[in-house]
Scaffold this motif. Structure first.
Motif: not given
Length: 562
Positions: A227-234
């Motif tokens: 979820e935090y990987i996705v947050l950073s990429v977004c």
């Protein structure tokens, strides 16, 4: 030294320089002149010492040019050569390391060498702190390429991933619902990397050529919640694609393609709004087909989780800040992709299709309220919505509401154009409430209103018929119960007759006759109430035979058999 700093430190230089009182090495670094002494630089640099022996000092300028040395970093190197104080920081440490490495300012040349001092600062002052590490990585972007063979980039990546593993909030704070607030991530207190009011440096500030390999390594490590990987990429996409300047088309295209490669595929991890925005930009920026298809597949997996405002993003076209509904084809493509994806699954669950059918009705209503939507576009979108809802939704009230909204926002339509709009409405599928509203709607064409009234009458007829059937079945059950009671009473009377030695033939006892009379009166009373309720008896009629309806004839036949 540069001209300004050489004047400021003139007294110090006089004490240090014993070879010559005048500089004999003149170098320009990005337009800034440096006047140095060859022997002072050669004492600290094995590379300069070798060039001096070969009388090839001109090559030094080529080396510095290839390294793309910054003036501030080179000035620090020069100060070190002259024995002056050097102040390292996360802004300059990578550039200084790069110069020291290529000029051979190491242990072989001097025990008090620049490479060791800079490495110690990096290890002791930069790597232990998240902000300093991110800042050094961003500031030393160009120099890091020259240090690829020594593994410095890997050290930066490992340091950042290790810190993010202990506290993923360094990548950003997740947005959670109220009911989820109690489950917020809590870092290990022994490993806490920042206090509550401390703001972490964001990874999205580093260039793409460093950010993408860093996130790939973070994903492979599996030590950071996805979820935090996705947050950073977004967030990275928002900064460098969605909010970036329109002129940077090439850079934005590279970023959106990298974002698609980094995002996970499982359903529900990425917001629908972000996926729709990314798909729109990937098409507008002419990204690769793999990129566009990647976003399309992710959307098809979770279209039932979208909102009508998400679909509006696609229909607004590819112009920046577009507000009008320009492209219905893209919406159609997304919907067809969703159905193709779930059609291949062997499941009896139709909840996904129901949600998408309702989603399209909501989107149709939202689009119909916009004056920019043309008649042809509305009809096309409405036909798609009707097709999707067939066999899924019971009523067509959503279509009716969208038609009403379109007629309200397009009052200039002629009667024939209104009929064109209403051709997608199936009046037979309107609910009773929908019929009541449509029958009073003055915006609808007269033919549609008449059709709605006819359907409303059919619905009333069917409702009355159902009520009659239900009451009739209830009466049948009551009569069967009464027959059962009569049978029991007859058996008891026979037993009583035998016990008393009585032989009763062709006669009915007074008690039995009284019970039959009472039963008959009760039946007449029940039938009278039923028939009066449905208008089978007039106020002046008191006979049960006054009813001539089929229901009464059926019951009469039933009495005869009994």
């Amino acid at each position: 030294m540069s001209d300004s700093n050489r004047n400021n430190n003139n007294n110090e230089n006089q004490n240090l320089i014993s070879v010559s009182s005048e500089p004999d090495l003149h170098i320009n670094i990005k337009g800034v002149p440096f006047h140095l002494h060859k022997e002072m630089i050669a004492k600290r640099s094995s590379k300069v010492s070798l060039l001096l022996e070969r009388n090839e000092m001109d090559e030094l300028r080529l080396i510095l040019r290839d390294l793309e040395v910054e003036t501030e970093a080179f000035e620090l190197v020069a100060r070190f050569c002259y024995g002056l104080e050097v102040r390292f920081s996360s802004d300059n440490i990578v550039s200084v390391l790069c110069i020291a490495y290529y000029l051979g300012m190491n242990e072989e040349q001097s025990s008090d060498n620049l490479l060791r001092k800079a490495s110690e600062f990096l290890e002791q002052r930069v790597f232990p702190c998240w902000n300093e590490t991110v800042n050094a990585l961003r500031s030393g972007d160009k120099s890091l390429d020259k240090l690829a063979d020594v593994g410095l980039v890997d050290l930066f990546f490992d340091s950042l991933i290790e810190k993010a593993s202990y506290d993923p909030r360094l990548l950003g704070e997740l947005v959670k619902n109220r009911e989820e607030e109690s489950d917020d991530y809590r870092p290990n207190p022994r490993r806490r990397l920042f206090v509550k009011d401390w703001k972490s440096e964001d990874l999205i500030t580093i260039p793409l050529r460093l950010y993408e390999p860093l996130m790939i390594r973070a994903i492979k490590s599996r030590s950071i919640p996805v979820e935090y990987i996705v947050l950073s990429v977004c967030k990275y996409a928002k900064k460098w694609v969605f909010d970036a300047e329109e002129s940077q088309l090439g850079q934005r295209r590279e970023v959106v393609e990298a974002v698609e490669r980094l995002l996970p595929h499982p359903r529900g991890l990425i917001s629908c709004e972000f996926l729709f925005e990314s798909l729109k930009h990937s098409i507008w920026l002419e990204a690769s087909s793999e990129c566009r298809n990647g976003f399309g597949i992710r959307i098809s997996k979770q279209l039932d989780m979208a909102k009508s405002t998400d679909l509006k993003i696609l229909s607004q076209g590819y112009r920046e800040k577009a507000e009008s509904f320009e492209d219905i084809e893209l919406v159609k493509t997304v919907v067809m992709s969703f159905y193709s994806y779930y059609a291949n699954e062997d499941s009896e669950d139709v909840s996904h299709f129901e949600k998408v059918a309702k989603l399209l009705e909501e989107f149709l209503f939202l689009a119909a309220s916009e004056t920019s939507l043309k008649l042809e576009g509305f009809v096309e979108l409405a036909e798609i919505t009707v097709t999707i809802s067939q066999g899924i939704l019971t009523y067509s009230d959503g279509i009716y509401k969208a038609i009403d909204a379109f007629l309200e926002s397009h009052r200039y339509l002629t009667e024939s154009e209104k009929m064109e709009v209403c051709k997608v409405l199936d009046c037979n599928k309107l609910s009773q409430e929908g019929c009541e509203q449509a029958a009073k709607n003055q915006r609808l064409p007269l033919r549609i209103v008449v059709h709605v009234l006819y359907v409303s009458q059919l619905q009333i007829r069917d409702t009355v018929a159902k009520e009659i059937k239900v009451i009739g079945e209830k009466v049948d059950e009551d009569e069967e119960e009464e027959i059962g009671v009569s049978s029991d009473e007859d058996e008891m009377e026979k037993m009583s007759s035998k016990l008393l030695g009585l032989e009763i033939e062709n006669h009915e006892c007074v008690v039995h006759r009284w019970k039959k009379t009472k039963k008959k009166k009760n039946k007449i009373s029940v039938w009278t109430q039923v028939k009066r309720k449905f208008g089978c008896l007039t106020s002046s009629s008191s006979s049960v035979d006054a009813c001539t309806c089929d229901f009464k004839k059926k019951k009469k036949k039933h009495h005869h058999n009994k």
